[in-house]
Structure formats: C-alpha cells, structure tokens
Scaffold this active site. Structure first.
Site, PDB file in Angstrom:
ATOM      1  CE  LYS A  22      82.649 -94.808  47.882  1.00  0.00           C
ATOM      2  NZ  LYS A  22      81.703 -95.137  47.012  1.00  0.00           N
ATOM      3  CG  ASN A  23      78.296 -94.292  48.446  1.00  0.00           C
ATOM      4  OD1 ASN A  23      79.357 -94.508  47.796  1.00  0.00           O
ATOM      5  ND2 ASN A  23      78.162 -95.565  49.201  1.00  0.00           N
ATOM      6  NE  ARG A  91      77.002-101.297  39.901  1.00  0.00           N
ATOM      7  CZ  ARG A  91      75.964-101.504  39.080  1.00  0.00           C
ATOM      8  NH1 ARG A  91      76.443-102.466  38.071  1.00  0.00           N
ATOM      9  NH2 ARG A  91      74.898-101.330  39.199  1.00  0.00           N
ATOM     10  CB  CYS A 115      80.586-105.082  39.828  1.00  0.00           C
ATOM     11  SG  CYS A 115      80.505-104.730  41.568  1.00  0.00           S
ATOM     12  NE  ARG A 120      76.531-102.994  43.012  1.00  0.00           N
ATOM     13  CZ  ARG A 120      77.506-101.932  43.767  1.00  0.00           C
ATOM     14  NH1 ARG A 120      78.741-102.198  43.637  1.00  0.00           N
ATOM     15  NH2 ARG A 120      77.097-100.776  44.148  1.00  0.00           N
ATOM     16  CG  ASP A 304      78.234 -99.834  51.295  1.00  0.00           C
ATOM     17  OD1 ASP A 304      78.439-101.018  50.615  1.00  0.00           O
ATOM     18  OD2 ASP A 304      78.125 -98.695  50.796  1.00  0.00           O
ATOM     19  CB  ILE A 326      72.095-105.382  49.995  1.00  0.00           C
ATOM     20  CG1 ILE A 326      71.598-104.921  51.457  1.00  0.00           C
ATOM     21  CG2 ILE A 326      72.199-104.290  48.886  1.00  0.00           C
ATOM     22  CD1 ILE A 326      70.189-104.594  51.172  1.00  0.00           C
ATOM     23  NE  ARG A 396      86.083 -97.709  43.713  1.00  0.00           N
ATOM     24  CZ  ARG A 396      85.315 -98.438  43.527  1.00  0.00           C
ATOM     25  NH1 ARG A 396      85.316 -99.880  43.533  1.00  0.00           N
ATOM     26  NH2 ARG A 396      83.950 -98.217  43.639  1.00  0.00           N
TER      27      ARG A 396
END
Ligand code: UD1
Length: 415
Positions: A22-23, A91, A115, A120, A304, A326, A396
C-alpha cells in the site's frame, strides 16, 4: 456497520499470498501526475486507501483504469486543487503536492489536519519545496503553492527522517531544473521502489535506499510499467499471526530483506524463519520470549508493526518493553488489548508488557489501521469470541484479511 467475529485458539497453518505494498502504491500512483503518457502499475492491491488516491487523481484530471491487479493512469492535469473532502480521509494525499507543483507550477492542497496517531505536520514537505523555489502560503486550511519560475534543484538536509517528505521532494526534483540532493533521506524500501519507477520514466536518480539521494532534474518524464514490491507490513503482520497462534505459515512473495528489524526481533522472540526462493516460512515451534523493541526509521523496527508486535508480546513469557519514537499517541490499542486480558502499562513513549498465559475474547474497537489488525491478532490467539467494530480501518490497508486468515484455519468472518 461491518464487524469482524473471531473465535480464537486455532494454530494457523498454510500459505498466505502477500499483496503489493500500500505505502509503495500511494506515491507510485501520484507519479501519474508527472507525465501525460500512461503509467502502468502492476501488483496493485485492492485497498480502500488506493481507491481514495484514485478518486483524488481522477479529480485532478487523470483517467484511471483498473484491470485486476493492474492500474493504468494517464492524461492531462485539468485541476490543481486537492480538496479537503478527500485529503481528510487520507494523509498520503499530500503526495500530490510535489508532482503538481513540478508539473504545473501551482497546487492548492488541503492541509491534512489532525489524525488519530499524533499531530503529523507537513512542515518538512513545505520547507523542502520552498528551498526548490516554491512560494507557499497557508490560507483557509489549504496549502497554496506556486513556483512562478519553476522548481530548481536544492541541497536539502532533513532534520529527521520523513518517508512522505522524501517521496514528495524526490518526485518534485525529478522535473526540477538542476541537481537536488536529499540528505538524511528515508531509506524505506518504498523509497527505492518509487525511485525505480521514476528512473523507468526517465528520471536521473542516484542513491535511493541510502540516506543521501541525488536527483538531476529532466525536462519531461515518459510513461512506464512498474511492478509494485510486496507489502512488508502485511508480511510482518501475518508473521505475527503465525507466531501468536503457535502456527506455521508460508508467506508467499514476501521479501525478507525488506523486513529489517522485524525478522531479527521475531527470531529473538523464539520464532523460526526459513527463507525460500519465493518467500519464507514462519514457525513457532517452542515458547515465545518477551523482548524489547524500539521503533525507528528503516531498517529499524517499523512503527507500522508496533501494535502487532505488542499483541504478540502480550502472550510471551516474561516482560517486554515497546518504545515508540516515530509518532506520539500511537498506543490506542493498549486499552483494547487490556480488555482482552493483556497486562500492558503504557507511560509516555514506552509500554511495559507482562506476558499472560492466554488472552480472552471480548468486544473491542479498532482505532486506526495497525491498531485494528493488532486486535485481529489478539483475537486469533484468545480463548472465546472477539468482535472488532469499526473495521473500515482494516480495509484501508489489508486486502482480503478474513479470507487470507481463514484459508490458514482461522475462524474469522465479517458480520
Ligand atoms: C509513512 C507511512 C506510514 C508510516 C510512516 C513512518 C505512507 C503512506 N505512510 O507516513 O504508514 O507509519 O511513514 O514509517 O507511506 N513529520 C514532521 N513533519 C513533516 C513530516 C513528518 O514533523 O513534514 C514527522 C511525523 O509527524 C512523524 C515523523 O516525522 O512523527 C515521521 O513521519 P513520516 O515518515 O513523514 O510519515 P508519513 O510519510 O506520513
């Protein structure tokens, strides 16, 4: 509204096919704005976030066709505004800013806003573009950016690592005049994948995958075809599913070298990893030991994967500590896991997890993408039934999650 019902306690066994990342797909799709030619992406997962990105790009003027796992983007930019209604959903919409500015010298993009996992900000994206000649104003919740004489090369040193800012500036620099250097750049595998696609489109980029990237701008980019790399976070999540249930799963198409510290952490916790040509086996033969992890930019332990690893540690022998460096406020899964019998105490950026012999099923609520999948993992290991509500978070970023897990023996269904 959909919920997921899991009856836990089955050790998982079988093969899970890992989808395209996805990313990686999100910035790769925005590369469609960098040329009028067609860009064809293969290994595109069916995910809500990618549908949102397609919706955003379509309203910028691109025509987008999907055929199975192939996505083809092309056409001219007819509108340079990214509206709040779409940006607020995701985002990563901010990734259109660099390409739009580079291509049309103007862009109006809604500020992504708050968020669930912290504030962020996007200041690094904006400062980098300003260094390349953009004039940026914030007006009515929007970023108004112009580049009256076009973007030019610049030496940009990021004060800390940002995946999104590295991607936005990489794409903008590909069409800027002159040479751009990005220092302290993100080294995530998705950056290398983006650079590979840009190079196939005619960009001149060196050093992607290291913390220093040099881009020599070109006048135009052309169409290309690019195969998206497998999703390392989906891979790590299903590795945790095998581990938490005491099972054995083959992760097909997974690329071990993209997992970084996830692999060493799993091994340290007692999980056996066996690499093969087209993926790797994850096997929990013996006990699971509590270990400490700290989230870091790649190749460190990814933020993640933090929620999933915490679910795993909640049933490990002994104590473990998970530290999140993070994002602030990324422990929303802690109270939900505790409702399932976990013993987690989060203070500031660290959580102490005291392993329990077993979790118990409970009704729980998903709060964000990775938090929701950590509850799925906990449910798979728990005694009894777990129902997870607000599963749209899961859709998502996880393709066919129930089908993939059910094929390995999990009792899981959408209700
Ligand atoms: C990307 C990933 C996300 C992952 C994150 C960190 C995508 C679509 N999303 O998000 O899943 O969790 O990397 O690996 O690829 N920051 C600033 N100013 C900025 C930009 C970032 O302060 O201009 C901060 C963020 O608030 C955060 C840190 O920098 O604390 C890292 O964020 P970043 O790497 O930019 O994350 P994203 O690209 O948004």
């Amino acid at each position: 509204m959909d919920r997921i019902l899991i009856t836990g306690g089955q050790p998982l066994s079988g093969t899970i096919q890992i989808s395209g990342a996805k990313n990686a797909a999100l910035p790769l799709m925005t590369c469609g704005l960098l040329t009028d030619d067609r860009l064809t992406l293969t290994n595109v997962a069916k995910l809500a976030d990618l549908a949102t990105m397609a919706e955003l790009l379509a309203q910028h003027g691109l025509d987008i066709f999907r055929d199975g796992r192939t996505l083809s983007l092309g056409g001219r930019i007819t509108n340079t505004e990214a509206p709040y209604d779409i940006v607020r959903k995701m985002r990563a919409s901010i990734l259109v800013l660099g390409p739009l500015l580079a291509r049309t010298r103007e862009a109006r993009v809604s500020l992504p806003g708050g968020c669930a996992i912290g504030t962020r900000p996007v200041d690094l994206h904006l400062k980098g573009l300003e260094a390349m000649g953009a004039v940026i104003k914030l007006d009515g919740g929007y970023i108004d950016a112009t580049a009256p004489t076009g973007l030019h090369g610049a030496n940009i040193v990021f004060p800390f690592v940002s995946v999104g800012a590295t991607e936005n500036l990489l794409m903008a620099a590909a069409l800027a005049t002159g040479v751009t250097t990005l220092k302290n750049a993100a080294r995530e595998p998705e950056i290398s994948d983006l650079a590979a696609c840009l190079i196939a489109m005619g960009a001149k980029i060196e050093g992607a995958g290291t913390d220093s990237i040099t881009i020599e701008g070109v006048k135009t980019l052309h169409g290309a075809q690019h195969d998206i790399l497998p999703d390392r976070i989906e891979t790590g999540t299903y590795a945790c599913a095998a581990a938490i249930t005491g099972g054995r799963i083959f992760l097909q198409n997974a690329r071990i070298e993209t997992l970084g510290a996830v692999i060493t952490s799993l091994a340290e916790a007692g999980i056996e990893i066996t690499e093969q040509d087209n993926g790797f086996w994850v096997n929990r033969k013996n006990g699971l030991h509590g270990i400490d992890v700290t989230t870091e930019p790649f190749p460190g332990f990814p933020t993640d994967m933090q929620a999933q690893f915490m679910a795993l540690m909640s049933v490990a022998e002994g104590a473990s500590m998970v530290t999140e460096t993070i994002f602030e406020n990324r422990f929303m899964h802690v109270p939900e896991l505790n409702r399932m019998g976990a013993r987690i105490n989060a203070v500031g950026a660290s959580a102490i997890i005291r392993g329990v012999p077993h979790l118990s099923g409970a009704p729980v609520m998903a709060t964000d993408l990775r938090a929701s999948v950590s509850l799925v993992l906990a449910g798979l290991a728990a005694k009894g039934e777990t129902t997870i509500s607000r599963v749209y978070h899961l859709d998502r970023g996880y393709e066919s999650v129930e089908q993939k897990l059910a094929a390995c023996g999990a009792k899981i269904e959408r209700i």
